[in-house]
Design a protein around this motif. Sequence first.
Motif, PDB file in Angstrom:
ATOM      1  N   LEU B 223       0.845  -1.194   0.000  1.00 14.09           N
ATOM      2  CA  LEU B 223       0.000   0.000   0.000  1.00 14.09           C
ATOM      3  C   LEU B 223       0.879   1.243   0.000  1.00 14.09           C
ATOM      4  CD1 LEU B 223      -2.871   1.313   0.398  1.00 14.09           C
ATOM      5  CD2 LEU B 223      -2.234   1.498   2.792  1.00 14.09           C
ATOM      6  N   ALA B 224       1.907   1.212   0.845  1.00 14.13           N
ATOM      7  CA  ALA B 224       2.797   2.373   0.934  1.00 14.13           C
ATOM      8  C   ALA B 224       3.404   2.680  -0.432  1.00 14.13           C
ATOM      9  CB  ALA B 224       3.892   2.102   1.969  1.00 14.13           C
ATOM     10  N   ILE B 225       3.838   1.631  -1.131  1.00 15.45           N
ATOM     11  CA  ILE B 225       4.433   1.829  -2.457  1.00 15.45           C
ATOM     12  C   ILE B 225       3.414   2.449  -3.414  1.00 15.45           C
ATOM     13  CG2 ILE B 225       5.313   0.625  -4.492  1.00 15.45           C
ATOM     14  CD1 ILE B 225       6.454  -1.474  -2.435  1.00 15.45           C
ATOM     15  N   SER B 226       2.194   1.890  -3.432  1.00 14.46           N
ATOM     16  CA  SER B 226       1.222   2.392  -4.415  1.00 14.46           C
ATOM     17  C   SER B 226       0.861   3.836  -4.135  1.00 14.46           C
ATOM     18  CB  SER B 226      -0.048   1.528  -4.451  1.00 14.46           C
ATOM     19  OG  SER B 226       0.014   0.468  -3.576  1.00 14.46           O
ATOM     20  N   PHE B 258      -3.978  -5.409  -3.972  1.00  9.95           N
ATOM     21  CA  PHE B 258      -3.079  -6.407  -3.397  1.00  9.95           C
ATOM     22  C   PHE B 258      -2.968  -6.190  -1.886  1.00  9.95           C
ATOM     23  CE2 PHE B 258       0.916  -8.200  -1.991  1.00  9.95           C
ATOM     24  CZ  PHE B 258       0.837  -9.468  -2.533  1.00  9.95           C
ATOM     25  N   TYR B 259      -3.023  -4.925  -1.472  1.00 14.01           N
ATOM     26  CA  TYR B 259      -3.103  -4.660  -0.034  1.00 14.01           C
ATOM     27  C   TYR B 259      -4.543  -4.612   0.445  1.00 14.01           C
ATOM     28  CZ  TYR B 259      -3.564  -2.042   4.285  1.00 14.01           C
ATOM     29  OH  TYR B 259      -3.938  -1.659   5.539  1.00 14.01           O
ATOM     30  N   SER B 260      -5.373  -3.897  -0.297  1.00 15.59           N
ATOM     31  CA  SER B 260      -6.667  -3.530   0.271  1.00 15.59           C
ATOM     32  C   SER B 260      -7.647  -4.680   0.324  1.00 15.59           C
ATOM     33  CB  SER B 260      -7.262  -2.353  -0.501  1.00 15.59           C
ATOM     34  OG  SER B 260      -6.454  -1.226  -0.276  1.00 15.59           O
ATOM     35  N   HIS B 261      -7.418  -5.744  -0.444  1.00 13.65           N
ATOM     36  CA  HIS B 261      -8.260  -6.895  -0.155  1.00 13.65           C
ATOM     37  C   HIS B 261      -7.838  -7.584   1.136  1.00 13.65           C
ATOM     38  CE1 HIS B 261     -11.491  -9.503  -0.341  1.00 13.65           C
ATOM     39  NE2 HIS B 261     -10.671 -10.444   0.034  1.00 13.65           N
ATOM     40  N   PRO B 262      -6.553  -7.934   1.299  1.00 13.11           N
ATOM     41  CA  PRO B 262      -6.148  -8.474   2.602  1.00 13.11           C
ATOM     42  C   PRO B 262      -6.526  -7.546   3.768  1.00 13.11           C
ATOM     43  CG  PRO B 262      -4.410  -8.841   1.010  1.00 13.11           C
ATOM     44  CD  PRO B 262      -5.454  -8.007   0.324  1.00 13.11           C
ATOM     45  N   ALA B 263      -6.596  -6.238   3.494  1.00 12.20           N
ATOM     46  CA  ALA B 263      -6.961  -5.303   4.566  1.00 12.20           C
ATOM     47  C   ALA B 263      -8.334  -5.627   5.145  1.00 12.20           C
ATOM     48  CB  ALA B 263      -6.933  -3.863   4.062  1.00 12.20           C
ATOM     49  N   VAL B 264      -9.215  -6.190   4.309  1.00 14.67           N
ATOM     50  CA  VAL B 264     -10.516  -6.594   4.824  1.00 14.67           C
ATOM     51  C   VAL B 264     -10.331  -7.630   5.928  1.00 14.67           C
ATOM     52  CG1 VAL B 264     -12.679  -7.721   4.247  1.00 14.67           C
ATOM     53  CG2 VAL B 264     -11.637  -6.143   2.629  1.00 14.67           C
ATOM     54  N   TYR B 265      -9.346  -8.516   5.743  1.00 15.30           N
ATOM     55  CA  TYR B 265      -9.097  -9.533   6.764  1.00 15.30           C
ATOM     56  C   TYR B 265      -8.374  -8.939   7.952  1.00 15.30           C
ATOM     57  CZ  TYR B 265     -10.596 -12.217   2.810  1.00 15.30           C
ATOM     58  OH  TYR B 265     -11.327 -12.664   1.750  1.00 15.30           O
ATOM     59  N   ILE B 266      -7.612  -7.842   7.729  1.00 16.39           N
ATOM     60  CA  ILE B 266      -7.019  -7.138   8.873  1.00 16.39           C
ATOM     61  C   ILE B 266      -8.144  -6.638   9.780  1.00 16.39           C
ATOM     62  CG2 ILE B 266      -5.741  -5.070   9.568  1.00 16.39           C
ATOM     63  CD1 ILE B 266      -4.052  -5.355   7.076  1.00 16.39           C
ATOM     64  N   MET B 267      -9.265  -6.267   9.158  1.00 11.99           N
ATOM     65  CA  MET B 267     -10.371  -5.743   9.957  1.00 11.99           C
ATOM     66  C   MET B 267     -11.189  -6.868  10.590  1.00 11.99           C
ATOM     67  SD  MET B 267     -11.607  -2.734   7.398  1.00 11.99           S
ATOM     68  CE  MET B 267     -10.572  -2.490   5.974  1.00 11.99           C
ATOM     69  N   ILE B 268     -11.407  -7.962   9.861  1.00  9.32           N
ATOM     70  CA  ILE B 268     -12.366  -8.953  10.354  1.00  9.32           C
ATOM     71  C   ILE B 268     -11.708 -10.017  11.230  1.00  9.32           C
ATOM     72  CG2 ILE B 268     -12.305 -10.536   8.363  1.00  9.32           C
ATOM     73  CD1 ILE B 268     -15.469  -9.440  10.199  1.00  9.32           C
ATOM     74  N   LEU B 269     -10.463 -10.392  10.952  1.00 12.84           N
ATOM     75  CA  LEU B 269      -9.836 -11.472  11.733  1.00 12.84           C
ATOM     76  C   LEU B 269      -9.780 -11.177  13.235  1.00 12.84           C
ATOM     77  CD1 LEU B 269      -6.916 -12.726   9.451  1.00 12.84           C
ATOM     78  CD2 LEU B 269      -8.707 -14.148  10.454  1.00 12.84           C
ATOM     79  N   PRO B 270      -9.338  -9.965  13.628  1.00 10.76           N
ATOM     80  CA  PRO B 270      -9.298  -9.696  15.069  1.00 10.76           C
ATOM     81  C   PRO B 270     -10.681  -9.791  15.705  1.00 10.76           C
ATOM     82  CG  PRO B 270      -8.078  -8.024  13.869  1.00 10.76           C
ATOM     83  CD  PRO B 270      -8.815  -8.831  12.851  1.00 10.76           C
ATOM     84  N   ALA B 271     -11.709  -9.360  14.957  1.00 14.45           N
ATOM     85  CA  ALA B 271     -13.069  -9.455  15.492  1.00 14.45           C
ATOM     86  C   ALA B 271     -13.436 -10.920  15.695  1.00 14.45           C
ATOM     87  CB  ALA B 271     -14.055  -8.771  14.551  1.00 14.45           C
ATOM     88  N   MET B 272     -13.012 -11.776  14.767  1.00 14.17           N
ATOM     89  CA  MET B 272     -13.273 -13.201  14.930  1.00 14.17           C
ATOM     90  C   MET B 272     -12.617 -13.723  16.203  1.00 14.17           C
ATOM     91  SD  MET B 272     -12.661 -14.341  11.017  1.00 14.17           S
ATOM     92  CE  MET B 272     -14.019 -14.472   9.843  1.00 14.17           C
ATOM     93  N   GLY B 273     -11.419 -13.188  16.494  1.00 11.51           N
ATOM     94  CA  GLY B 273     -10.744 -13.581  17.725  1.00 11.51           C
ATOM     95  C   GLY B 273     -11.559 -13.201  18.949  1.00 11.51           C
TER      96      GLY B 273
END
Lengths: 317, 547
Positions: B223-226, B258-273
């Motif tokens: 993301l930083a690169i783009s 390439f970043y922003s789709h995985p970013a969805v999992y950055i948001m949802i995975l911790p909530a799953m925890g």
Amino acid sequence: MLERLRIFPDQASTIAGEVDTLYLFLIGMSTFFVALIFGLVIYFAAKYRRRSVNEVPPPVRTDLRLEIAWTVIPLVLVLISFAWGAQLFVTMGQAPAGAMEIHAVGRQWMWKFQHPSGGREINQLHVPVGIPIKILLASEDVIHSFFVPAFRVKMDVVPGKYTSAWFEATMEGEFHLFCAEYCGTQHSGMIGRVVVMKPVDYQRWLSDQASGEPLAVGGERLFQQRGCATCHRTSDGPTGPALHGLFGRRVQLQSGDSVVADESYIRESVLNPNAKITEGYQPIMPTFQGQLSEEGLHQMIAYIKSLSGPAEGRKAP
Amino acid sequence: MSPVVEPIIAPENLPPRVNYLNAGYGIRSWLLTKDHKRIALLYLASITFFFFIGGAAAVLFRLELLTPQSDLLQAETYNKLFTIHGLIMVFFFLIPSIPAVLGNFLVPMMIGARDLAFPRINLLSWYIFIIGGMFTLTAIILGGVDTGWTFYTPYSTTYANTYVIITAAGVFITGFSSILTGLNFIVTIHKMRAPGMTWMRLPLFIWAQYATSLINLLGTPVLAISIFLIAIERAFRLGIFDPALGGDPVLFQHLFWFYSHPAVYIMILPAMGVISEVITCFSRKRIFGYSFIAVSSLAIAVLGFFVWGHHMFVSSQSIYAGLIFSFLSMFVAIPSAVKVFNWTATLYKGSIIYQTPLLYALGFIGLFTIGGLTGIFVATLAIDVHVHDTYFIIAHFHYIMVGGALMGYLGGLHFWWPKITGRLYPEGWARLSALIIFVGFNLTFFPQFILGYLGMPRRYAAYPDEFQVLNVMSSAGASILGIGYLIPMIYFIWSMRYGPLAGPNPWNAKGLEWTTPSPPTTENFEHKPHITEEAYAYEVKEEKVVG
């Protein structure tokens, strides 16, 4: 009021019904799983509510058979969804041979259309019912997206290249045309309508249009004015290959690759001639970047196509 | 329905005389703190501030959308508002929310450590976050930005007349805060687990944080690169993305997603925890399928990197790329489904009590199920062609990010609030607001699925008349949702002073963090804990807790 609360858009193209059938399959599958999960959660929450402070529930062991079942069954279902959607997507991506071609240019914030016989219109698109239509899309500035909900058709319009969409309308009437990709301040004003008419009405409408010059005729004039004919003659010359019969043919390149001469290839060869050099020629052609408008390019391409004979089927019905 | 667990004023329930909250006074003791718990509170205050900015933007554009015409706001203002909403909510609220607040507070406590591996870097992360936030706020104050949070080229690099570079700098800088926090968590989880805390005894919250940190570490640099390339092209007219300069606009979409789709999992995975912790506690059950849930978190993190092209089915990417990305996207559905089934099975034969955190967790399961299933719609090629860039997409990702991630965050905040502050919030108000949020959320976003299938494009300041009824429903829902968010804000603040004392473990929860006093001392644990049992050993008979 009922009219205002509908949940399906018009089914006005040959593929609309097929897309909706797949959509209903997915709704059916989702309803089943939502009912299952909601039902179980509510049932368990009620049945196993805590009845005394020190209650200790019996242990329940993880059941491998369950884990496998709820891994495999959803996997099968999503793969069905993939295959179904993919098969339809491939159909949606391939315009039938002989589709009538209309050239479209998107710019901030309007749609411009040119019919094969030369008729032009803005933010309106008149098409005949029952005939496959291929829209060749180009952008003058940013990315737009050609979206007609009633046809279930959407394709981004990307500057610097051509994209295309096709549909065959099955219903006369007027339908929304939207720009679906955010393109700046008046993005929501970049809308228009598609008017689907009987083929005879479409012909009458076409002949009523003032600008009568066919695309290919305008293209030929540009071809002469810009001096293209000096090198590109009716047969292969020493400085440039002939363009007769070029469109749709596979071209052998100096790099050893080969490429099918389609709209994007011709566009690139005009704007950036050194990108792909035809085998046996020198990279001597000047660039026409900035000298031709998107509409001019459309005309030029229509002319080069016309050199490959009527078999390409660009003619209006 | 009075809470079964009444607070007891017993000596062991009194907070320690010196705890992490009163270990130092004055602004310096907070701004220079290296205590992970204090840093968590710094983040809590900061992201709450950003949440209300992002929320205010949503209030304004939902008001505008009450009528088909663009009347309350000019189109330009409308475009800036949805851009601010997206940018703030994604980069300055959701991405840091659970990791930086709850994760910071809990990761060391759950594994029996005194602090994170790099306390100074942890504080640095917060400062970087704040500096990034300042840039973005500056851009807003100067006049805003109108590219959408997605920064699509060449609009963002050549055509937008707003403060793109300052905003991009804000997002660029903030990214390093995520990278450093991710790095900190990974090292901490590897190296600082207390004796006996084996990988398979880790709470699932830790597994979720671990998977999230991996994505943060590997994805954020892209993301930083783009974003950096956007600034370069815009400032120096160097042709990277704009075809007029010789660039390729679709390349940006590849980099961004390439970043922003995985970013969805950055948001949802911790909530799953969070959900795994809450459900086990309030049903007094061992989690069903521990290893399946743990592994599915990692599977989501890995698979999430191979599906970005599903945002680009109609972008002019090749048909074959579309086929491959659709196929791969289907596999991401599986680990998510596995989690939902396992949580549901955990309730089976449990001892369930409807405390507020559980209400949020059950709400999460329902809304995430809908969000996940509609994800299959949009991963299905032919359907996505029609619904791409419409309100169907908006509804789908809000079911994941708000119905999922935000519900998880609020559930977790309620669950650990007694640990964080030492005090209980008013249970009745909390249950009421959880209910209001659930109803308001569905009324806001469910109509948007229908709107989207009817063909209403996203990011439209004005729209055809026939879409009005559904838009009015959505705006009405949004106002209910807004009230639902304000209530916890009020009672949380109230409870910090007036809430009943919580005691070390008001929920009778398992987990090391509950063995410490509330609020904990700066050192977390008096003696280094030794772990002898698996996580969620709720079914094992234990000696009765006093009371």
